[in-house]
Write an enzyme that holds these catalytic residues in place. Structure first.
Site, PDB file in Angstrom:
ATOM      1  N   CYS A 113       0.970  -1.005   0.030  1.00  0.00           N
ATOM      2  CA  CYS A 113      -0.205  -0.093   0.060  1.00  0.00           C
ATOM      3  C   CYS A 113       0.944   1.349   0.009  1.00  0.00           C
ATOM      4  O   CYS A 113       1.611   1.458  -0.982  1.00  0.00           O
ATOM      5  CB  CYS A 113      -0.943   0.086   1.096  1.00  0.00           C
ATOM      6  SG  CYS A 113      -2.470   0.977   1.187  1.00  0.00           S
ATOM      7  N   HIS A 114       0.847   2.071   1.094  1.00  0.00           N
ATOM      8  CA  HIS A 114       1.762   3.244   1.063  1.00  0.00           C
ATOM      9  C   HIS A 114       2.893   2.830   1.556  1.00  0.00           C
ATOM     10  O   HIS A 114       3.964   3.880   1.748  1.00  0.00           O
ATOM     11  CB  HIS A 114       1.057   4.222   2.083  1.00  0.00           C
ATOM     12  CG  HIS A 114      -0.087   5.016   1.548  1.00  0.00           C
ATOM     13  ND1 HIS A 114      -1.317   4.274   1.463  1.00  0.00           N
ATOM     14  CD2 HIS A 114      -0.346   6.093   1.006  1.00  0.00           C
ATOM     15  CE1 HIS A 114      -2.188   5.195   0.779  1.00  0.00           C
ATOM     16  NE2 HIS A 114      -1.650   6.304   0.630  1.00  0.00           N
TER      17      HIS A 114
END
Length: 184
Positions: A113-114
């Site tokens: 994800c991030h």
């Protein structure tokens, strides 16, 4: 999944705002494969987890502070996402230096994800093929990474994934890549 990671110790680096499912599912897969894990953070005590970056998802006890952690104590590194978590990590000198030093060992690093934001801040993404949550792809490209829109990308020591929707494929790839490291 068997016990492919028997004897391995995996660092999980996270801060307040970590996406709970991106911490719990890979951690569970690592344990299921025989590894032990240690949650590192930028402060002692507990970190607050989130669901979808907004909803409170409880707290998670911290095992050690990253400033006290020794890279050579670990066989792999997991960087879960959530937008807030890596944003806090990437402004913490100790967290960034730990990631940079870990990358220099050649041992496997997984980020979802991030999570790759912290890799970017550590200066280790140039020339890599990666994937991530869509909102940080321009940042990764600007740092010299080739960004792909795939559920999992494995390049050298790095395993990256886009979002919680990709967790089954991510967890399988993490176990496969981490199993390539001989147990200490």
């Amino acid at each position: 999944m068997g016990h492919d990671l028997q004897g391995q110790k995996i660092a999980i680096l996270a801060a307040d705002g970590v996406e709970r499912i991106e911490l719990d599912q890979p951690r569970g897969a690592l344990h299921g494969a025989g590894a032990t894990t240690e949650l590192l953070s930028i402060h002692p005590g507990e970190i607050m987890a989130k669901q979808s970056d907004i909803l409170d998802a409880g707290s998670v006890p911290v095992d050690a502070v990253v400033s006290d952690a020794v890279v050579t104590d670990y066989d792999g590194l997991l960087l879960p996402g959530g937008a807030v978590n890596p944003d806090r990590l990437r402004v913490n000198r100790d967290a960034v230096e730990f990631v940079r030093a870990f990358a220099a060992t050649g041992k496997p690093i997984a980020a979802i994800c991030h999570g790759p934001w912290t890799l970017l801040e550590a200066g280790v993404v140039k020339g890599l093929r990666l994937t991530s949550y869509p909102s940080i792809r321009t940042d990764l490209r600007n740092a010299g990474a080739e960004v792909l829109d795939q559920e999992v990308v494995v390049d050298r020591q790095f395993v990256t994934s886009r979002s919680p929707a990709d967790l089954p494929a991510f967890c399988a790839a993490v176990i496969e890549r981490f199993a390539m490291v001989p147990a200490r």
